[in-house]
Design a protein around this motif. Structure first.
Motif, PDB file in Angstrom:
ATOM      1  N   GLU A  91       0.839  -1.204   0.000  1.00  0.00           N
ATOM      2  CA  GLU A  91       0.000   0.000   0.000  1.00  0.00           C
ATOM      3  C   GLU A  91       0.871   1.251   0.000  1.00  0.00           C
ATOM      4  O   GLU A  91       0.472   2.300  -0.504  1.00  0.00           O
ATOM      5  N   TRP A 120       4.213  -8.089  -0.980  1.00  0.00           N
ATOM      6  CA  TRP A 120       4.689  -6.860  -0.317  1.00  0.00           C
ATOM      7  C   TRP A 120       5.581  -7.247   0.851  1.00  0.00           C
ATOM      8  O   TRP A 120       5.450  -8.336   1.418  1.00  0.00           O
ATOM      9  N   HIS A 123       6.193  -1.653   4.817  1.00  0.00           N
ATOM     10  CA  HIS A 123       4.977  -0.915   5.133  1.00  0.00           C
ATOM     11  C   HIS A 123       5.330   0.265   6.035  1.00  0.00           C
ATOM     12  O   HIS A 123       6.029   0.091   7.032  1.00  0.00           O
ATOM     13  N   LEU A 128       9.811  -5.764   6.412  1.00  0.00           N
ATOM     14  CA  LEU A 128       9.374  -6.916   7.213  1.00  0.00           C
ATOM     15  C   LEU A 128      10.132  -8.203   6.861  1.00  0.00           C
ATOM     16  O   LEU A 128       9.934  -9.231   7.508  1.00  0.00           O
ATOM     17  N   ASN A 129      10.977  -8.152   5.839  1.00  0.00           N
ATOM     18  CA  ASN A 129      11.848  -9.288   5.498  1.00  0.00           C
ATOM     19  C   ASN A 129      11.076 -10.574   5.190  1.00  0.00           C
ATOM     20  O   ASN A 129      11.558 -11.669   5.446  1.00  0.00           O
ATOM     21  N   ASP A 130       9.878 -10.455   4.660  1.00  0.00           N
ATOM     22  CA  ASP A 130       9.144 -11.633   4.193  1.00  0.00           C
ATOM     23  C   ASP A 130       8.289 -11.190   3.004  1.00  0.00           C
ATOM     24  O   ASP A 130       8.033  -9.994   2.830  1.00  0.00           O
ATOM     25  N   TYR A 167       0.085 -18.679   1.993  1.00  0.00           N
ATOM     26  CA  TYR A 167      -0.417 -19.572   3.060  1.00  0.00           C
ATOM     27  C   TYR A 167      -1.836 -19.235   3.476  1.00  0.00           C
ATOM     28  O   TYR A 167      -2.491 -20.022   4.138  1.00  0.00           O
ATOM     29  N   GLU A 169      -5.597 -17.029   2.052  1.00  0.00           N
ATOM     30  CA  GLU A 169      -6.309 -16.319   0.991  1.00  0.00           C
ATOM     31  C   GLU A 169      -7.116 -15.202   1.646  1.00  0.00           C
ATOM     32  O   GLU A 169      -7.153 -15.090   2.869  1.00  0.00           O
ATOM     33  N   LEU A 241       0.134 -28.076   4.731  1.00  0.00           N
ATOM     34  CA  LEU A 241       0.470 -26.668   4.520  1.00  0.00           C
ATOM     35  C   LEU A 241       1.942 -26.648   4.137  1.00  0.00           C
ATOM     36  O   LEU A 241       2.812 -26.949   4.953  1.00  0.00           O
TER      37      LEU A 241
ATOM     38  N   GLN B   4      -3.202  -3.300   5.250  1.00  0.00           N
ATOM     39  CA  GLN B   4      -1.837  -3.720   5.560  1.00  0.00           C
ATOM     40  C   GLN B   4      -1.393  -3.237   6.946  1.00  0.00           C
ATOM     41  O   GLN B   4      -0.544  -3.878   7.566  1.00  0.00           O
ATOM     42  N   PHE B   7      -2.628  -5.999   9.033  1.00  0.00           N
ATOM     43  CA  PHE B   7      -1.800  -7.190   8.780  1.00  0.00           C
ATOM     44  C   PHE B   7      -0.487  -7.088   9.560  1.00  0.00           C
ATOM     45  O   PHE B   7      -0.070  -8.034  10.241  1.00  0.00           O
ATOM     46  N   VAL B   8       0.134  -5.909   9.495  1.00  0.00           N
ATOM     47  CA  VAL B   8       1.431  -5.718  10.158  1.00  0.00           C
ATOM     48  C   VAL B   8       1.264  -5.779  11.677  1.00  0.00           C
ATOM     49  O   VAL B   8       2.080  -6.414  12.374  1.00  0.00           O
ATOM     50  N   LEU B  11       1.012  -9.262  12.576  1.00  0.00           N
ATOM     51  CA  LEU B  11       2.287  -9.971  12.381  1.00  0.00           C
ATOM     52  C   LEU B  11       3.186  -9.832  13.597  1.00  0.00           C
ATOM     53  O   LEU B  11       3.833 -10.775  14.026  1.00  0.00           O
ATOM     54  N   LEU B  12       3.210  -8.610  14.131  1.00  0.00           N
ATOM     55  CA  LEU B  12       4.198  -8.299  15.168  1.00  0.00           C
ATOM     56  C   LEU B  12       3.705  -8.600  16.568  1.00  0.00           C
ATOM     57  O   LEU B  12       4.499  -8.746  17.488  1.00  0.00           O
ATOM     58  N   LEU B  22      -8.874 -12.553   6.147  1.00  0.00           N
ATOM     59  CA  LEU B  22      -8.240 -13.848   5.856  1.00  0.00           C
ATOM     60  C   LEU B  22      -9.286 -14.931   5.599  1.00  0.00           C
ATOM     61  O   LEU B  22     -10.336 -14.966   6.240  1.00  0.00           O
ATOM     62  N   ASP B  29      -9.008 -22.658  11.141  1.00  0.00           N
ATOM     63  CA  ASP B  29      -8.645 -21.414  11.804  1.00  0.00           C
ATOM     64  C   ASP B  29      -7.448 -20.790  11.083  1.00  0.00           C
ATOM     65  O   ASP B  29      -6.372 -21.404  11.011  1.00  0.00           O
ATOM     66  N   THR B  32      -3.348 -20.623  12.314  1.00  0.00           N
ATOM     67  CA  THR B  32      -2.225 -21.527  12.060  1.00  0.00           C
ATOM     68  C   THR B  32      -1.464 -21.110  10.805  1.00  0.00           C
ATOM     69  O   THR B  32      -0.240 -21.110  10.772  1.00  0.00           O
ATOM     70  N   ARG B  33      -2.227 -20.765   9.777  1.00  0.00           N
ATOM     71  CA  ARG B  33      -1.595 -20.355   8.528  1.00  0.00           C
ATOM     72  C   ARG B  33      -0.924 -18.989   8.687  1.00  0.00           C
ATOM     73  O   ARG B  33       0.201 -18.773   8.201  1.00  0.00           O
ATOM     74  N   VAL B  36       2.612 -18.760  10.018  1.00  0.00           N
ATOM     75  CA  VAL B  36       3.774 -18.938   9.132  1.00  0.00           C
ATOM     76  C   VAL B  36       4.414 -17.575   8.854  1.00  0.00           C
ATOM     77  O   VAL B  36       5.639 -17.420   8.910  1.00  0.00           O
ATOM     78  N   TYR B  37       3.562 -16.576   8.571  1.00  0.00           N
ATOM     79  CA  TYR B  37       4.104 -15.240   8.285  1.00  0.00           C
ATOM     80  C   TYR B  37       4.721 -14.634   9.547  1.00  0.00           C
ATOM     81  O   TYR B  37       5.794 -14.030   9.493  1.00  0.00           O
ATOM     82  N   ASN B  40       7.985 -16.274   9.958  1.00  0.00           N
ATOM     83  CA  ASN B  40       8.971 -15.873   8.939  1.00  0.00           C
ATOM     84  C   ASN B  40       9.588 -14.525   9.265  1.00  0.00           C
ATOM     85  O   ASN B  40      10.806 -14.341   9.182  1.00  0.00           O
ATOM     86  N   VAL B  41       8.735 -13.562   9.616  1.00  0.00           N
ATOM     87  CA  VAL B  41       9.235 -12.205   9.881  1.00  0.00           C
ATOM     88  C   VAL B  41      10.193 -12.236  11.070  1.00  0.00           C
ATOM     89  O   VAL B  41      11.346 -11.804  10.971  1.00  0.00           O
ATOM     90  N   SER B  44      13.355 -14.726  10.646  1.00  0.00           N
ATOM     91  CA  SER B  44      14.354 -14.287   9.652  1.00  0.00           C
ATOM     92  C   SER B  44      15.165 -13.106  10.187  1.00  0.00           C
ATOM     93  O   SER B  44      16.356 -12.991   9.907  1.00  0.00           O
ATOM     94  N   LEU B  45      14.522 -12.247  10.971  1.00  0.00           N
ATOM     95  CA  LEU B  45      15.257 -11.102  11.538  1.00  0.00           C
ATOM     96  C   LEU B  45      16.184 -11.558  12.668  1.00  0.00           C
ATOM     97  O   LEU B  45      17.310 -11.060  12.793  1.00  0.00           O
TER      98      LEU B  45
END
Lengths: 305, 256
Positions: A91, A120, A123, A128-130, A167, A169, A241, B4, B7-8, B11-12, B22, B29, B32-33, B36-37, B40-41, B44-45
């Motif tokens: 965005e 993306w 933000h 966010l490194n993913d 992962y 939708e 998954l 977003q 979403f962020v 994520l955090l 979603l 649910d 669980t999916r 993964v994000y 990953n965030v 990976s950091l």
């Protein structure tokens, strides 16, 4: 709500192959991810590899060993540059400073291909490194097309956009991923980096037919293919998954899907992508050879038909 | 809040509600999916920090390091996709991180490792040729007004603890049991070629190099160093810089 594709663009004829040839500036062979662990081996042994691919962001540094080795490897090999930080699906406006630095890197190394992701990763000024997913509808389509236009105008070259591994939708999505991608290609003139592993991972995760995904994409648009390994988990209901982990060899099902894609698109430069559990170079090279064998056998099939 | 933004936030913060948009094909649910994000965030950091700070990690163990790094990551997201720049504030975070207080040199070790990463990716520069060096250094009239431009990667570190020896011991360059952690140490961190060097130096050399890096002329740097270290050996100091190829220019000091 689906966007329409003309039947001509779907047929596997000579015009599609000509368009494919124009796109494929990399040698029509298999290549490998370039990893610092392998710099010295590559220069010492000069392995017979179609091309190397780097992640742009690792080389956005002022000097030191990364540029030293890449300069020497570039003198001997074709190169593709793969970006992971432009956040084309974001965005937020594109980071213009980052785009400028990419332009400098591309000027310096003159890669045959520059690619980025339909995803993306940044933000509001943070990274966010993913590679994060986006819903597919008219507003996100417009945003992605605007960003792709902006990137292509600044870099003065055609971008290849990679289909994502996802992962989740979104309930707001009302365009299929393939139709979304096709419309981006049509509106911006960018090409497709077809990640076969991502097709397989996303198709498994969202219970779709991976071959139908390949069938939906028009020939003549695929400038490069990525192959990689995945890992497997389970979702909240115990359904498989798959995770796009890039830390394992290419799976048998992904090789099969690669063969299927080659039948549809013809031979396309193909990367064996590896980012974790980096094996000795010879192991990676053996996987590259497997891809080369498939590319060659498909080329023969194409000539016979 | 935009989509977003939501979403962020989710994520955090594992406690935050999931993005409303979603969907999953099987009605499972989405948590669980979505995890993964989240994973990953954060992971990976944390991995990126572990790459930059390997000895820091060894000093406290992987579990402690990753738990500490996780707290840092949650407070400090990268502001650039160039990951080699990420984590510059990690040493300062460690200095204020009370549970790490039992390893008083941990933050300084992190600072040393951070300087090594910076030096690794810093701009390149060729050393002055021996002929040019000899010519400039033999002109004793202008020598005191000459500045000594060191390789752009050159940086100094000083610690109340033996972080330089401890770091060397973890590269198998020294014997760990011989290191007394409570000895103050200094080092010059520089990358004249492809490899980053951590060169132990004494307090006088530290003072001298500090002056040179602050763009003082050779004359002023020498004067200043001799105030606190009257036995400072200028010839040995310049010898080290020349031998390691660290002098890239000897411009005349511009009058200010």
């Amino acid at each position: 709500m689906k966007t329409s594709i003309t039947s001509e663009s779907l047929s596997c004829g000579a015009p599609a192959q000509a368009a494919q040839a124009a796109l494929a500036e990399l040698p029509v062979r298999a290549g490998a991810s370039l990893k610092p662990d392998h710099f010295q081996y590559i220069l010492n042994h000069l392995p017979d590899i179609g091309f190397f691919e780097i992640h742009a962001e690792n080389y956005l540094v002022d000097g030191g060993p990364f540029h030293h080795y890449l300069t020497r490897i570039r003198e001997r090999y074709a190169l593709s540059i793969h970006g992971v930080g432009l956040s084309i699906g974001g965005e937020s406006p594109l980071d213009l400073q980052h785009l400028d630095r990419l332009a400098d890197l591309i000027d310096r190394y003159a890669p045959a291909v520059f690619s980025e992701h339909l995803a993306w990763s940044g933000h509001a000024g943070f990274f966010l490194n993913d590679l994060l997913p986006l819903p597919y509808h008219r507003a996100t389509l417009q945003r992605v097309c605007d960003h792709v236009d902006q990137v292509q105008n600044r870099l003065k070259r055609r971008l290849l956009l990679e289909n994502p591994a996802t992962y989740v939708e979104f309930s707001s999505s009302n365009i299929t991923e393939t139709d979304f991608i096709i419309e981006i290609l049509q509106r911006t003139g960018c090409g497709l980096l077809l990640d076969i592993n991502n097709v397989y991972v996303s198709s498994t995760n969202h219970i779709r037919d991976p071959r139908a995904y390949i069938d939906a994409l028009p020939p003549g648009t695929v400038g490069q293919i990525h192959l990689a390994g995945f890992s497997q988990e389970q979702d909240g209901a115990g359904a498989p998954l798959l995770i796009d982990s890039h830390d394992a060899p290419v799976a048998a099902a992904v090789w099969d899907l690669y063969d299927y894609a080659l039948c549809r698109f013809g031979p396309v430069p193909t990367l064996i992508e590896r980012d974790g559990n980096i094996p000795p170079f010879e192991v990676l090279q053996a996987e590259v050879r497997l891809a080369d064998e498939r590319l060659n056998s498909d080329a023969l099939r194409g000539r016979r038909s | 809040m935009s989509e977003q933004d939501d979403f962020v936030t989710a994520l955090l913060d594992p406690e935050a509600p999931l993005p409303r948009d979603l969907a999953t094909w099987n009605g499972s649910d989405p948590a669980t999916r979505f995890a993964v994000y989240r994973n990953n965030v954060t992971v990976s950091l944390i991995d990126a920090l572990a790459d930059t700070y390997p000895v820091t990690q060894t000093l406290v163990g992987e579990r402690f390091f990753r738990a500490m790094a996780r707290l840092f990551v949650q407070k400090t997201l990268p502001q650039s996709p160039v990951m080699s720049r990420y984590g510059a504030a990690f040493p300062a975070f460690i200095a204020d991180f009370e549970p790490a207080g039992s390893v008083p040199y941990l933050a300084d070790m992190a600072r040393l490792e951070q300087l090594r990463t910076q030096a690794c990716h810093c701009a390149d520069a060729a050393p002055l040729s021996t002929a040019r060096l000899t010519q400039l250094l033999s002109d004793t009239q202008t020598l005191p007004q000459q500045r000594v431009a060191l390789h752009p990667s050159a940086q100094l570190i000083r610690s109340d603890y033996a972080v330089v020896s401890l770091w060397a011991a973890h590269q198998d360059l020294a014997e760990l049991h011989r290191v007394n952690p409570c000895t103050p140490e200094q080092a010059l961190i520089v990358r004249p070629g492809l490899d980053v060097e951590v060169i132990p130096i004494d307090p006088a050399m530290y003072r001298f190099l500090e002056q040179l890096l602050g763009a003082a002329s050779l004359g002023r740097a020498l004067e200043d160093t001799c105030l606190t270290h009257p036995d400072f050996d200028l010839v040995a100091a310049l010898g080290l810089l020349i031998q390691r190829g660290l002098i890239v220019d000897l411009p005349l000091e511009t009058t200010t």
